[in-house]
Design a protein around this motif. Structure first.
Motif, PDB file in Angstrom:
ATOM      1  N   TYR A 120       0.854  -1.191   0.000  1.00 60.13           N
ATOM      2  CA  TYR A 120       0.000   0.000   0.000  1.00 60.13           C
ATOM      3  C   TYR A 120       0.886   1.234   0.000  1.00 60.13           C
ATOM      4  CZ  TYR A 120      -3.991   2.990   1.269  1.00 60.13           C
ATOM      5  OH  TYR A 120      -4.972   3.947   1.274  1.00 60.13           O
ATOM      6  N   ALA A 121       0.458   2.269  -0.702  1.00 59.29           N
ATOM      7  CA  ALA A 121       1.169   3.562  -0.741  1.00 59.29           C
ATOM      8  C   ALA A 121       2.636   3.328  -1.083  1.00 59.29           C
ATOM      9  CB  ALA A 121       1.004   4.290   0.588  1.00 59.29           C
ATOM     10  N   SER A 122       3.540   3.710  -0.190  1.00 61.71           N
ATOM     11  CA  SER A 122       4.969   3.592  -0.462  1.00 61.71           C
ATOM     12  C   SER A 122       5.518   2.198  -0.192  1.00 61.71           C
ATOM     13  CB  SER A 122       5.746   4.608   0.385  1.00 61.71           C
ATOM     14  OG  SER A 122       5.488   4.383   1.763  1.00 61.71           O
ATOM     15  N   LYS A 123       4.650   1.253   0.130  1.00 58.49           N
ATOM     16  CA  LYS A 123       5.022  -0.141   0.426  1.00 58.49           C
ATOM     17  C   LYS A 123       6.085  -0.222   1.537  1.00 58.49           C
ATOM     18  CE  LYS A 123       3.850  -1.816  -4.183  1.00 58.49           C
ATOM     19  NZ  LYS A 123       4.285  -2.556  -5.388  1.00 58.49           N
ATOM     20  N   PRO A 124       5.742   0.303   2.726  1.00 61.76           N
ATOM     21  CA  PRO A 124       6.717   0.275   3.814  1.00 61.76           C
ATOM     22  C   PRO A 124       6.981  -1.144   4.299  1.00 61.76           C
ATOM     23  CG  PRO A 124       4.568   0.956   4.631  1.00 61.76           C
ATOM     24  CD  PRO A 124       4.453   0.907   3.137  1.00 61.76           C
ATOM     25  N   ALA A 125       8.220  -1.394   4.702  1.00 58.76           N
ATOM     26  CA  ALA A 125       8.585  -2.681   5.294  1.00 58.76           C
ATOM     27  C   ALA A 125       8.108  -2.713   6.740  1.00 58.76           C
ATOM     28  CB  ALA A 125      10.092  -2.884   5.235  1.00 58.76           C
ATOM     29  N   LEU A 126       7.577  -3.854   7.150  1.00 62.18           N
ATOM     30  CA  LEU A 126       7.099  -3.981   8.532  1.00 62.18           C
ATOM     31  C   LEU A 126       8.219  -3.744   9.528  1.00 62.18           C
ATOM     32  CD1 LEU A 126       4.662  -7.058   8.369  1.00 62.18           C
ATOM     33  CD2 LEU A 126       4.142  -4.628   8.151  1.00 62.18           C
ATOM     34  N   VAL A 127       9.424  -4.178   9.181  1.00 63.77           N
ATOM     35  CA  VAL A 127      10.537  -4.012  10.121  1.00 63.77           C
ATOM     36  C   VAL A 127      10.863  -2.533  10.317  1.00 63.77           C
ATOM     37  CG1 VAL A 127      12.382  -4.208   8.384  1.00 63.77           C
ATOM     38  CG2 VAL A 127      12.817  -4.882  10.775  1.00 63.77           C
ATOM     39  N   ASP A 128      10.681  -1.715   9.298  1.00 66.07           N
ATOM     40  CA  ASP A 128      10.925  -0.279   9.450  1.00 66.07           C
ATOM     41  C   ASP A 128       9.879   0.368  10.358  1.00 66.07           C
ATOM     42  OD1 ASP A 128      13.152  -0.372   7.816  1.00 66.07           O
ATOM     43  OD2 ASP A 128      12.032   0.108   5.992  1.00 66.07           O
ATOM     44  N   ILE A 129       8.635  -0.078  10.240  1.00 69.61           N
ATOM     45  CA  ILE A 129       7.590   0.424  11.132  1.00 69.61           C
ATOM     46  C   ILE A 129       7.915   0.049  12.570  1.00 69.61           C
ATOM     47  CG2 ILE A 129       5.140   0.252  11.728  1.00 69.61           C
ATOM     48  CD1 ILE A 129       4.584  -0.325   8.764  1.00 69.61           C
ATOM     49  N   VAL A 130       8.324  -1.195  12.766  1.00 71.21           N
ATOM     50  CA  VAL A 130       8.679  -1.665  14.112  1.00 71.21           C
ATOM     51  C   VAL A 130       9.821  -0.833  14.686  1.00 71.21           C
ATOM     52  CG1 VAL A 130       9.692  -3.597  15.388  1.00 71.21           C
ATOM     53  CG2 VAL A 130       7.840  -4.012  13.752  1.00 71.21           C
ATOM     54  N   ARG A 131      10.839  -0.583  13.899  1.00 68.03           N
ATOM     55  CA  ARG A 131      11.991   0.176  14.398  1.00 68.03           C
ATOM     56  C   ARG A 131      11.621   1.616  14.714  1.00 68.03           C
ATOM     57  NH1 ARG A 131      15.964  -2.644   9.957  1.00 68.03           N
ATOM     58  NH2 ARG A 131      16.522  -4.485  11.221  1.00 68.03           N
ATOM     59  N   ASP A 132      10.720   2.197  13.911  1.00 69.93           N
ATOM     60  CA  ASP A 132      10.258   3.559  14.216  1.00 69.93           C
ATOM     61  C   ASP A 132       9.586   3.617  15.579  1.00 69.93           C
ATOM     62  OD1 ASP A 132      11.200   4.513  11.844  1.00 69.93           O
ATOM     63  OD2 ASP A 132       9.259   4.591  10.832  1.00 69.93           O
ATOM     64  N   ILE A 133       8.800   2.599  15.889  1.00 71.00           N
ATOM     65  CA  ILE A 133       8.101   2.563  17.184  1.00 71.00           C
ATOM     66  C   ILE A 133       9.093   2.346  18.311  1.00 71.00           C
ATOM     67  CG2 ILE A 133       6.351   1.346  18.539  1.00 71.00           C
ATOM     68  CD1 ILE A 133       5.009   0.653  15.813  1.00 71.00           C
ATOM     69  N   ARG A 134      10.074   1.475  18.093  1.00 68.18           N
ATOM     70  CA  ARG A 134      11.075   1.195  19.138  1.00 68.18           C
ATOM     71  C   ARG A 134      11.904   2.437  19.453  1.00 68.18           C
ATOM     72  NH1 ARG A 134       8.578  -2.690  21.430  1.00 68.18           N
ATOM     73  NH2 ARG A 134       7.893  -4.177  19.872  1.00 68.18           N
ATOM     74  N   GLU A 135      12.133   3.241  18.444  1.00 66.23           N
ATOM     75  CA  GLU A 135      12.917   4.458  18.685  1.00 66.23           C
ATOM     76  C   GLU A 135      12.205   5.428  19.621  1.00 66.23           C
ATOM     77  OE1 GLU A 135      13.864   6.106  14.898  1.00 66.23           O
ATOM     78  OE2 GLU A 135      15.293   4.517  14.375  1.00 66.23           O
ATOM     79  N   GLN A 136      10.895   5.241  19.766  1.00 64.72           N
ATOM     80  CA  GLN A 136      10.128   6.054  20.708  1.00 64.72           C
ATOM     81  C   GLN A 136      10.076   5.407  22.087  1.00 64.72           C
ATOM     82  OE1 GLN A 136       6.379   7.604  19.051  1.00 64.72           O
ATOM     83  NE2 GLN A 136       7.041   6.858  17.039  1.00 64.72           N
ATOM     84  N   ASP A 137      10.879   4.371  22.287  1.00 61.64           N
ATOM     85  CA  ASP A 137      11.066   3.699  23.575  1.00 61.64           C
ATOM     86  C   ASP A 137       9.848   2.905  24.022  1.00 61.64           C
ATOM     87  OD1 ASP A 137      12.889   3.022  25.573  1.00 61.64           O
ATOM     88  OD2 ASP A 137      12.052   4.486  26.964  1.00 61.64           O
TER      89      ASP A 137
END
Length: 599
Positions: A25-42
């Motif tokens: 969908y849209a830019s076809k984001p990788a699930l692992v990138d979404i996960v890492r974005d959330i982890r960076e918010q602790d």
């Protein structure tokens, strides 16, 4: 590339590109990138990723299927749908669903007083509300109040006593009367895990005699004009369409008979749920196309209406699992591999070793693609002999350790050299070579249907998908319960990658967990819900919304009625100030385990 059956269950919503699981969908984001974005918010612990756009796609698909059929057969009735709140009542899921369904007139179905309050609060005026399940007088009174608010509400009676309560409330109040529906207990039942929800021995519905009594009761009280719907349900996630056809014929004739008796305002048949969700990642279990399902509904009811000389009924459906399942993905990291000690660096070979260990070492060094299977079988025989020698006292603990490590190394090397087709041969010894993957989640909290009814869910890693998985995998959760395991099944084998967790992160995802799992989850060991986040898109740009962190330990204790002030007081009195500060910090974190990837 190993696809983990994504072509079976993925519905083109998820794809694999460059070794990564991606959202199609849209830019076809990788699930692992979404996960890492959330982890960076602790945010720590397992994650529930919700994709509201997938819910919207399912709603659109549902209406398209039936409207296609209506146009195909020149059907005069209209299509309506409601979402059963029991499937998922959580606000992060439900509120976006309601917004997505507004343009379709998509409504809600309530099965309890609490669910009815949600429907009365959030359902768009004009969109239908149906009330199923057993009711008392208070719940029926609430339906009258909802009608006064302007809601298009139908009370589906499950027994004659409920109809009598409707008559009582109608006489005792000046509130407007809601529409009345009758749930019919059909002779025909469905199939699959939820077949018992339909059929002559089902928990719900009125028999033929009771239907006639309900008709007479409404007629004698001058309320027959409020009878607008009959309802049936023969099963959830039906894999075979034949039971539906039988149920449609039976319910269609009941509808037509009531119409011809004088129920002139009876205009709708609610067929319940039933649309299949593909949970298997090994083979297709659904034996029909979704359009075929809708076509059969329309075609069958049109023929019966024509045969009986009555108007074609409006169609209502309650396919909640179909709408919600694929919208949520559970992602959890692998904390540990329990055969990680079987590495070359752990060998403690002596200057002189027992002959069988020397042979194992030679097998490991000399193995190639042609000899892989033969050498692997030899290594299993050698290991068994060496363990017997240990029991007899002929080799020591160091020798035994070397034997176990070399046998495992040979197996790993053999699998890496063999083609996927050779896995059939490997299944004979999978119980000896499988890897235990420890995951940072609770099966009881996040996958209760697996524990309760052995429900399958598609499982796959979200990285390394361009590499050959070489380990037959059993999955362990972090609860102290032996049931907290997804065991390796040679008939439905899960193969994962042999990774070094000290050097890289490895995540597993469980798909199609959006139906029932959230609200059925239990706090075994006092683990709370995972941290959840809605992944939305604005102008095709990914945005993380409504992050709800897993509950703090102190809040969980308060929820199960502990006096948390007392807990703090007792702990504080037993500790010095600096130690209590540390302890208080831990009380305000969640129960899931901390790993390097969590920070």
């Amino acid at each position: 590339m190993h696809t983990y059956g994504i072509d079976i269950w993925g519905e083109d919503n998820f794809i694999i590109e460059n070794g990564l699981a991606k959202l199609n969908y849209a830019s076809k984001p990788a699930l692992v990138d979404i996960v890492r974005d959330i982890r960076e918010q602790d945010f720590k612990g397992p994650l529930l990723l919700r994709f509201p756009h997938l819910t919207r796609l399912q709603i659109e698909k549902l209406y398209t299927l039936y409207n296609n059929a209506i146009n195909e057969y020149d059907y005069k009735g209209k299509f309506n749908a409601v979402f059963p709140l029991k499937v998922n009542q959580l606000p992060n899921f439900l509120l976006p669903l309601i917004k997505s369904g507004e343009e379709f007139g998509y409504g809600l179905e309530a099965g309890s007083k609490a669910e009815l309050f949600l429907a009365m609060t959030y359902n768009k005026i004009g969109a239908p509300i149906t009330i199923n399940g057993f009711k008392d007088k208070e719940m029926i009174h609430l339906a009258f109040i909802a009608k006064k608010m302007g809601h298009n509400i139908t009370v589906i009676i499950e027994g004659l006593n409920e109809l009598k309560m409707i008559l009582e409330v109608e006489k005792e109040t000046s509130l407007p009367t809601p529409n009345v529906g009758i749930r019919v207990r059909l002779f025909n039942s469905g199939g699959g895990a939820w077949a018992k929800s339909g059929g002559i021995d089902s928990k719900f519905g009125l028999s033929s005699t009771e239907i006639l009594e309900a008709y007479e009761l409404l007629k004698s009280n001058n309320l027959l004009h409020y009878l607008t719907m009959i309802h049936f349900h023969i099963g959830s996630a039906m894999t075979n369409i034949k039971p539906l056809k039988k149920a449609l014929k039976e319910s269609g004739h009941i509808y037509a008979e009531l119409k011809n008796m004088g129920a002139t305002n009876l205009k709708a048949i609610n067929i319940g749920g039933g649309l299949a969700v593909e949970y298997s990642q090994y083979h297709r279990t659904t034996q029909y196309h979704l359009q075929e399902f809708a076509n059969d509904v329309i075609f069958t009811l049109k023929n019966i209406a024509k045969q009986k000389g009555v108007e074609e009924p409006n169609i209502f459906t309650e396919s909640g699992r179909f709408i919600s399942a694929n919208s949520t993905v559970l992602v959890t990291p692998v904390l540990e591999l329990f055969s990680a000690e079987y590495e070359l660096s752990n060998l403690r070979l002596k200057e002189e070793n027992p002959p069988l260990i020397e042979e194992l070492n030679e097998l490991y060094k000399d193995m190639n693609g042609k000899t892989a299977l033969e050498y692997m079988h030899d290594s299993m025989d050698h290991l068994e002999s060496l363990l017997k020698l240990f029991d007899l006292g002929y080799i020591d603990l160091q020798d035994r350790s070397n034997a176990e490590i070399l046998a495992q190394l040979i197996i790993k090397k053999a699998i890496s050299l063999l083609e996927i087709a050779d896995y059939e041969e490997l299944k004979r010894i999978d119980n000896k070579i499988q890897e235990k993957y420890l995951l940072n989640f609770s099966i009881f909290q996040s996958l209760p249907d697996f524990w309760g009814i052995n429900q399958e869910f598609p499982i796959m890693p979200i990285t390394h998908l361009d590499k050959k998985p070489t380990r037959s995998a059993s999955l362990w959760d972090i609860t102290c319960d032996s049931d907290g395991e997804i065991e390796f099944n040679a008939k439905k084998p899960l193969y994962l990658h042999d990774v070094n967790l000290e050097k890289e992160e490895y995540y597993l995802a469980f798909f199609n967990v959006g139906a029932y799992q959230d609200t059925l989850g239990m706090r075994h060991n006092l683990f709370s819900h995972p941290t959840e986040v809605n992944v939305v898109f604005e102008n095709n740009e990914l945005k993380l919304e409504k992050i709800i962190e897993s509950q703090k330990i102190i809040d969980i204790l308060e929820d199960i009625d502990y006096d948390t002030k007392e807990i703090k007081k007792i702990l504080k009195s037993s500790l010095d100030k600096s130690t209590y500060v540390i302890l208080k910090k831990y009380l305000n974190e969640n129960s899931y385990l901390k790993t390097s990837w969590s920070h």
